[in-house]
Design a protein around this motif. Structure first.
Motif, PDB file in Angstrom:
ATOM      1  N   LEU A   2      -8.085  -0.083   3.343  1.00 28.17           N
ATOM      2  CA  LEU A   2      -7.831  -0.522   1.978  1.00 28.17           C
ATOM      3  C   LEU A   2      -9.130  -0.931   1.293  1.00 28.17           C
ATOM      4  O   LEU A   2      -9.870  -1.755   1.801  1.00 28.17           O
ATOM      5  CB  LEU A   2      -6.864  -1.712   2.000  1.00 28.17           C
ATOM      6  CG  LEU A   2      -6.540  -2.356   0.660  1.00 28.17           C
ATOM      7  CD1 LEU A   2      -5.810  -1.351  -0.219  1.00 28.17           C
ATOM      8  CD2 LEU A   2      -5.682  -3.588   0.883  1.00 28.17           C
ATOM      9  N   LEU A   4     -10.489  -2.635  -1.970  1.00 30.16           N
ATOM     10  CA  LEU A   4     -10.139  -3.406  -3.158  1.00 30.16           C
ATOM     11  C   LEU A   4     -11.298  -3.369  -4.149  1.00 30.16           C
ATOM     12  O   LEU A   4     -11.951  -4.368  -4.395  1.00 30.16           O
ATOM     13  CB  LEU A   4      -9.787  -4.843  -2.758  1.00 30.16           C
ATOM     14  CG  LEU A   4      -8.720  -4.941  -1.667  1.00 30.16           C
ATOM     15  CD1 LEU A   4      -8.445  -6.388  -1.362  1.00 30.16           C
ATOM     16  CD2 LEU A   4      -7.437  -4.256  -2.124  1.00 30.16           C
ATOM     17  N   ALA A 198      -3.121  -4.894  -5.197  1.00 26.41           N
ATOM     18  CA  ALA A 198      -3.618  -5.694  -4.077  1.00 26.41           C
ATOM     19  C   ALA A 198      -3.179  -7.154  -4.226  1.00 26.41           C
ATOM     20  O   ALA A 198      -3.280  -7.738  -5.300  1.00 26.41           O
ATOM     21  CB  ALA A 198      -5.136  -5.620  -4.009  1.00 26.41           C
ATOM     22  N   THR A 227      -0.030  -1.463  -2.011  1.00 30.92           N
ATOM     23  CA  THR A 227      -0.783  -1.208  -3.235  1.00 30.92           C
ATOM     24  C   THR A 227      -0.176  -0.014  -3.949  1.00 30.92           C
ATOM     25  O   THR A 227       0.744   0.635  -3.442  1.00 30.92           O
ATOM     26  CB  THR A 227      -2.259  -0.874  -2.911  1.00 30.92           C
ATOM     27  OG1 THR A 227      -2.318   0.361  -2.187  1.00 30.92           O
ATOM     28  CG2 THR A 227      -2.899  -1.980  -2.078  1.00 30.92           C
TER      29      THR A 227
END
Length: 231
Positions: A2, A4, A198, A227
């Motif tokens: 992930l 962000l 997120a 997400t």
């Protein structure tokens, strides 16, 4: 993994403000007046103000006030004296931020607490245009006492940047679990999400901050949330 990216960009805000403040300090230090001379000049000016003989809100050629200089140097007593002399707490100083925001940017916690206690605007937004609040700066820098004081002074816990990032997310991004708990204890929404979906829990887990993740789970954070990309 992930990524962000949206949240990462938000951290350019305070870092840029810190660099700007340091640049101003350096410029003043290299000026015609030495740093020692500037410090002495500030002390003399402060004494004059305390005796009622000076303009407490006078702005120097470099855009500084007595209050902003006291904050940058971490002179808590001087800050208190200037407040007693009716210094304008919301007057833009240095790079254009309010005195409270400047204190938090410079990580001068005692000065920040003094300003909060004196009634400084706890919901003011920074001058950078990135919509950072005092609570966001305090959480990023791990200033738990300031965080609690800000909350008790009615700082907006749920305030977010344009990208949806909140103070809770910054606390979790940096691993400041005490700041995160201070927020969740007062009702911060644990499942709030950025524009890309997120949440604070995702951010805490991505950065390996188990204490923050535990604090969120204890408050019922959604373990199944995803997400926008489905991760």
């Amino acid at each position: 993994m992930l990524k962000l990216r949206t949240l990462t960009k938000t951290h350019e805000g305070p870092d840029a403000r810190i660099k700007a403040v340091n640049k101003m300090r350096s410029k003043r230090a290299k000026g015609s007046v030495s740093s020692l001379g500037a410090s002495l000049k500030h002390r003399l000016r402060l004494r004059l103000i305390e005796r009622g003989g000076g303009d407490v809100n006078k702005v120097s050629s470099s855009g500084c006030t007595a209050l902003s200089l006291a904050i940058e140097k971490g002179h808590e007593e001087s800050v208190g004296a200037l407040i007693n002399a009716n210094a304008d707490l919301e007057m833009p100083c240095g790079g254009g931020d309010t005195s409270l925001l400047l204190a938090l940017i410079c990580k001068q916690e005692k000065c920040a607490c003094t300003l909060i206690a004196a009634g400084a605007d706890v919901n003011a937004i920074d001058f950078s245009g990135n919509s950072w609040t005092a609570l966001m700066y305090a959480c990023k820098n791990g200033m738990e006492h300031c965080v609690r004081m800000l909350i008790d002074s009615d700082a907006d816990i749920g305030k977010s940047r344009k990208d949806g990032a909140t103070a809770l997310m910054f606390a979790c991004h940096m691993g400041h679990d005490r700041c995160a708990r201070a927020l969740t204890e007062k009702g911060a929404v644990v499942d709030a999400a950025t524009n890309n979906g997120a949440t604070a829990l995702m951010i805490a887990c991505q950065n390996g901050h188990e204490p923050c993740a535990r604090a969120l789970i204890e408050k019922g954070a959604d373990l199944q949330k995803k997400t926008q990309k489905g991760t």
